[in-house]
Design an enzyme around this catalytic site. Sequence first.
Site, PDB file in Angstrom:
ATOM      1  N   HIS A 268       0.837  -1.206   0.000  1.00 23.64           N
ATOM      2  CA  HIS A 268       0.000   0.000   0.000  1.00 23.64           C
ATOM      3  C   HIS A 268       0.875   1.262   0.000  1.00 23.64           C
ATOM      4  O   HIS A 268       0.789   2.092   0.902  1.00 23.64           O
ATOM      5  CB  HIS A 268      -0.926   0.072   1.235  1.00 23.64           C
ATOM      6  CG  HIS A 268      -1.734  -1.152   1.486  1.00 23.64           C
ATOM      7  ND1 HIS A 268      -2.520  -1.746   0.526  1.00 23.64           N
ATOM      8  CD2 HIS A 268      -1.909  -1.886   2.610  1.00 23.64           C
ATOM      9  CE1 HIS A 268      -3.132  -2.798   1.061  1.00 23.64           C
ATOM     10  NE2 HIS A 268      -2.780  -2.917   2.308  1.00 23.64           N
ATOM     11  N   ASP A 319      -4.803  -9.309  -0.134  1.00 18.88           N
ATOM     12  CA  ASP A 319      -4.946  -8.627   1.151  1.00 18.88           C
ATOM     13  C   ASP A 319      -6.146  -9.114   1.975  1.00 18.88           C
ATOM     14  O   ASP A 319      -6.072 -10.097   2.681  1.00 18.88           O
ATOM     15  CB  ASP A 319      -4.990  -7.112   0.886  1.00 18.88           C
ATOM     16  CG  ASP A 319      -4.823  -6.276   2.129  1.00 18.88           C
ATOM     17  OD1 ASP A 319      -4.711  -6.844   3.220  1.00 18.88           O
ATOM     18  OD2 ASP A 319      -4.791  -5.028   2.025  1.00 18.88           O
TER      19      ASP A 319
HETATM   20 ZN    ZN Z   1      -2.404  -5.712   4.856  1.00 19.10          ZN
END
Ligand code: ZN
Length: 454
Positions: A268, A319
């Site tokens: 991210h 994720d």
């Molecule tokens: Zn994560």
Amino acid sequence: MKALFACHALLPDGWHRDVLLEWDADGRFAAVSPDTTAPAGVEQAHYVLPGMVNLHSHSFQRALSGLTEIAGNGPDSFWTWRDLMYRFALHIAPEQMEAIAAQLFVECLRHGYTSICEFHYVHRAPDGALYPDVAETARRVIDGARHAGIGITMLPVLYGYAGFGDAPLRDEQRRFRSGPAEVLAIVEALEPLRGAMVEVGVAPHSLRAASLAQIRELLAALPPDRPVHIHIAEQEAEVRQCVDHTGRRPLRFLYDNLAVDERWCLVHATHVDDGELAALAASGAVAGLCPTTEANLGDGLFPLAPFLERGGRFGIGSDSHVSTSPVEELRWLEYGQRLAGQRRNVAAVRQDERRVGDVLWRAALAGGAQAAGRQVGALAPAHVADLLVLDEAHPNVAAPPELLNGFIFSGNDNLVKDVLAGGQWVVRGREHVAQPAIAARFSQTLADLRELRS
Ligand code: ZN
């Protein structure tokens, strides 16, 4: 020696015809020979490509998918979702983690992932005590990977604080609590499991949950060349908090204080400025992008085109597992950029490869393999024998060079027919070989967890 003859196969330097792929009993390719003839008795396939690496997973969150799409009373955000996820994490027993992981990994394999990187942070028992075996829950997830037949990089998470400035953990984070010593004890306990299908690295959770001193202590004692993953800049709020506490944005702070190199995967890296983007690209670290989760949680968009123009490396992860398809991750990676920039074919930044599907698949393979720290992601000798056979009878499967564009940008059918992982056929005719038993156990686990919560 086992073998498969492919009419078309995607090798490291591109598509080749008439490729004989041979692998040994250890599950690694012994020979990959293009432009040959099919030996008698060897199975044949039309279209073969390397299996994808899923570089970011919290496997237990698979049990939450679909359960958090109900609006609350105020504005919902990543942070309100996280409160729900914490409540869920408090209940899960180790055997339930294993059952959920096995189901997730079956789904990943069926859609074309043959490797997973597990960013694993539920270390402790529900009351916050360590299990007698410090690696109890990590071992369960690895067992889930074994049952499903997927290769795994286990990344035990360093999770020391609730926020910047060494804020003490909240009570609902008690199962995650770990310092450098605990993480290193888990790494050591898992050492005998390392091999072609299992690698062990570490993951400082984020700059808000791990202090610089803790990360330094962890890395100083970690064996060399192990993967290091971290959540870096998922939410604007955490960027602001980092600036408030350190005077710098998260990625800049990381690079100013640690030697970030090719071992690292920055998950991210959503909120980065131009200077941070240049530092990330120049370091050779992998940007870990999770487009469907980042969309689901309202994170934001990673600046893909300028990163690729600088030669940056990226891979994809599922994720929170709202999707378990690499096709959907790559499609949404490109579509997010198109929507934001009001233009098309964004990932094709180089003149020598104009097909967006090829750019995306091949870049995500290389970045994913690097982040996994395993010899995967290529149909080449010594690499783990992972491959996908696409359904040659499906109208969306065209012959190369159009194959990857059709695979990634056409329709919603799963075009993955057969999957070989670590030299074992784990998916045949779209069905996983252990699917009924694993699915039954998962359904029972979900029912038990829902009963606990109600
Ligand atoms: Zn994560």
